[in-house]
Design a protein around this motif. Structure first.
Motif, short mmCIF file in Angstrom:
data_model
loop_
_atom_site.label_atom_id
_atom_site.label_comp_id
_atom_site.label_asym_id
_atom_site.label_seq_id
_atom_site.Cartn_x
_atom_site.Cartn_y
_atom_site.Cartn_z
N HIS A 170 0.52 -1.56 -0.12
CA HIS A 170 0.47 -0.11 0.25
C HIS A 170 0.89 1.06 -0.20
CE1 HIS A 170 0.20 0.99 4.09
NE2 HIS A 170 0.15 -0.26 4.93
N SER A 171 0.41 2.55 -0.52
CA SER A 171 0.96 3.34 -1.04
C SER A 171 0.81 4.50 0.47
CB SER A 171 0.20 4.09 -2.05
OG SER A 171 -1.32 4.69 -1.52
N ASP A 172 -0.03 4.23 0.83
CA ASP A 172 -0.61 5.07 2.42
C ASP A 172 -0.08 5.21 3.77
OD1 ASP A 172 -2.14 3.18 2.50
OD2 ASP A 172 -2.90 4.64 3.86
N SER A 173 0.62 6.31 4.02
CA SER A 173 0.84 5.56 5.85
C SER A 173 0.12 7.27 6.47
CB SER A 173 2.40 5.80 5.92
OG SER A 173 2.92 5.65 4.25
N PRO A 174 0.64 6.61 7.93
CA PRO A 174 -0.56 7.80 8.93
C PRO A 174 0.17 9.03 8.76
CG PRO A 174 0.10 5.83 10.22
CD PRO A 174 0.77 5.80 8.34
N CYS A 175 -0.48 9.62 8.72
CA CYS A 175 -0.14 11.50 8.79
C CYS A 175 -1.62 12.41 8.51
CB CYS A 175 0.42 11.64 6.88
SG CYS A 175 -0.61 11.62 6.29
N PHE A 176 -0.61 13.94 8.91
CA PHE A 176 -2.25 14.46 8.91
C PHE A 176 -2.04 15.27 7.24
CE2 PHE A 176 0.50 14.55 12.28
CZ PHE A 176 -0.51 14.87 13.70
N LEU B 189 1.09 16.56 5.57
CA LEU B 189 1.48 17.13 5.81
C LEU B 189 2.59 15.97 5.69
CD1 LEU B 189 0.96 18.69 9.56
CD2 LEU B 189 1.12 19.82 7.33
N TYR B 190 4.32 16.14 6.02
CA TYR B 190 5.47 15.25 6.26
C TYR B 190 6.29 15.61 6.60
CZ TYR B 190 8.25 16.78 2.21
OH TYR B 190 8.91 17.52 0.89
N SER B 191 7.38 14.58 7.69
CA SER B 191 8.18 15.15 7.30
C SER B 191 9.69 15.58 6.57
CB SER B 191 9.11 14.26 8.89
OG SER B 191 10.37 14.02 9.60
N THR B 192 10.20 16.47 6.92
CA THR B 192 11.12 16.41 5.55
C THR B 192 12.79 15.73 6.38
OG1 THR B 192 12.29 18.31 7.44
CG2 THR B 192 10.66 18.33 5.46
N ALA B 193 12.89 15.05 7.57
CA ALA B 193 14.11 14.26 7.45
C ALA B 193 13.96 12.70 6.52
CB ALA B 193 13.76 13.34 9.06
N LYS B 194 15.56 12.99 6.35
CA LYS B 194 15.81 11.87 5.19
C LYS B 194 15.42 10.76 5.76
CE LYS B 194 16.78 15.10 1.38
NZ LYS B 194 15.67 15.70 0.93
N ALA B 195 15.94 9.44 4.77
CA ALA B 195 16.03 8.62 5.02
C ALA B 195 17.27 8.33 5.57
CB ALA B 195 15.34 7.30 3.85
N GLN B 196 17.32 7.46 6.45
CA GLN B 196 19.28 7.63 6.94
C GLN B 196 19.56 5.84 7.36
OE1 GLN B 196 21.39 10.41 9.17
NE2 GLN B 196 19.96 11.26 9.49
N VAL B 197 20.64 5.28 6.38
CA VAL B 197 21.62 4.04 7.93
C VAL B 197 22.02 4.47 9.19
CG1 VAL B 197 22.94 2.32 7.36
CG2 VAL B 197 21.56 2.90 6.15
#
Ligand code: ZN
Length: 431
Positions: A82-88, A213-221
């Motif tokens: 699925h494409s969706d995630s919890p958010c505002f 809304l989304y968090s601008t934090a990038k994916a990080q290892v």
């Protein structure tokens, strides 16, 4: 794709996909780059073996397929996610003018986020905007993604609530509203103006929007051994990425079966939309594929009976701080491989037959497999598989790579599990 590049690619995929509409855009871009052509459900279709096609539903769900070499009655090999995630979601008439010229936005919670993970971090806005066109029934849809941080949901200082760390009940309507400006003369229409600027259109062409809304934090290892991955929306975009990567990796392999990647929307709100798994959208597409090859209704039924689906939605890895929450004898760990999800009350579509199939696929791919079962006193979530089987009686398994902090603004996964999952999916699509 080389193993070491899979995680780098996943991070780029996550960063380009802050909300459902953008995730589908990202998938479609990858499909087109690999030679897939878009089909319109309103058009007449004609298909032959080896055709690479995809269908988009509502801009937020996508169904890609490679027509099999076998007869129209040969089965489908399906991976769904699925494409969706919890958010505002931003409400209409969203701007609220506050003391001193500050502006906050009125929002509504989408799905079940862990609310306090959204506090005190740079946020931005992304989604879909509908623009006026010549045809009132067909407004022009455009996706928008502000890359710069635009908002923050500031938490109340501890000095005003000394008991905050003893449990703090949150109101979605009062506590969670994001601030977008400190000193604004004209708050009314602010979002419309910002979107118009970003899309370079006249503000009065904007008729409506689906913005989140989304968090601008990038994916990080993360980690001493760089073996963890932190990102928002890993549930379920990491499984979308794994399914897409496997389909594209195996695209040139000749298979008797028609291989399908089905990315639904609105899983987090129960799948009950036209682009969700509770609708007949996938059934219509599968049936259309068969008819477009000259097959019959009976061929469709034969194909469904001969099909297998992997319903891919993340599982819960055992959390080192809360071992007691998990089933006593099944402890899927991060890094231990994808999890088969089992539920006695059929919240998952898995049964011994389909679990055996998936375990064998993993064994052939050299991938370890784990089992997720709820602690019997803890109610679990639901997912796509059992909802889909009420539309199409497919044989299949519910599975997913394990996560920590599912539905947090920043979830944690294992890099190794993602590579394992891609391998298992590639094995399935290579059959
Ligand atoms: Zn999910």
């Amino acid at each position: 794709m080389k193993e070491e590049n899979i995680i780098k690619d996943l991070c780029e995929f996550m960063d380009a996909s802050p909300v459902n509409f953008l995730a589908v855009d990202t998938v479609c871009g990858r499909l087109r780059d690999a030679g897939f052509e878009e089909l319109d459900m309103r058009a007449e279709w004609s298909l032959k073996s080896g055709d690479h096609r995809y269908v988009v539903k509502n801009g937020s769900a996508v169904f890609a397929f490679i027509v099999g070499e076998g007869a129209p009655s040969a089965g489908f090999h399906i991976i769904s996610a699925h494409s969706d995630s919890p958010c505002f979601r931003i409400k209409p008439h969203c701007e609220i003018a506050c003391e001193g010229g500050a502006v906050k936005l009125n929002t509504e919670v989408y799905g079940g986020p862990i609310l306090y993970t959204w506090f005190d971090r740079p946020l931005s806005i992304a989604g879909r905007v509908m623009l006026r066109s010549d045809n009132p029934l067909q407004p022009e849809a455009r996706t928008v993604m502000f890359r710069r941080p635009l908002l923050v949901i500031p938490h109340l200082a501890i000095h005003f609530n000394r008991a905050v760390n003893e449990g703090n009940k949150l109101s979605k309507q009062k506590d969670m509203l994001p601030v977008i400006a400190l000193d604004c003369k004209e708050s009314k229409g602010m979002i419309r103006k910002l979107v118009a600027e970003e899309l370079d259109v006249e503000p009065d062409r904007i008729i409506d929007y689906d913005l989140s809304l989304y968090s601008t934090a990038k994916a990080q290892v993360v980690g001493a051994d760089e073996d963890m991955l932190c990102s928002g929306r890993l549930d379920d975009l990491s499984m979308v990425h794994a399914g897409m990567t496997a389909l594209l990796a195996e695209a040139d392999v000749k298979s008797q079966n028609t291989r399908v990647l089905a990315v639904f929307d609105n899983e987090e709100t129960g799948s009950g939309t036209k682009q969700g798994a509770a609708s007949p959208v996938l059934e219509h597409i599968l049936r259309s594929v068969i008819y477009a090859r000259g097959g019959s209704e009976r061929d469709f039924m034969r194909a469904v009976a001969d099909s297998f689906m992997i319903s891919a939605d993340n599982a819960h890895g055992v959390h080192p701080n809360y071992v007691e929450k998990y089933d006593p004898t099944n402890h899927p760990v991060l890094g231990g491989g994808p999890c088969i999800k089992v539920n006695a009350n059929c919240k998952y579509m898995t049964d011994a037959d389909s679990a055996a199939v998936f375990a064998e696929i993993c064994r052939r791919a050299g991938v370890p497999v784990q089992y997720f079962v709820n602690h019997s006193d803890v109610a679990g979530g639901s997912t796509l598989g059992n909802i889909l089987t009420s539309q199409i009686p497919l044989r299949g398994v519910d599975m997913g790579a394990p996560l920590w902090a599912m539905h947090s603004c920043c979830e944690t996964a294992s890099c190794a599990d993602h590579i394992y999952t891609v391998k298992a999916f590639a094995e399935f699509f290579g059959m």
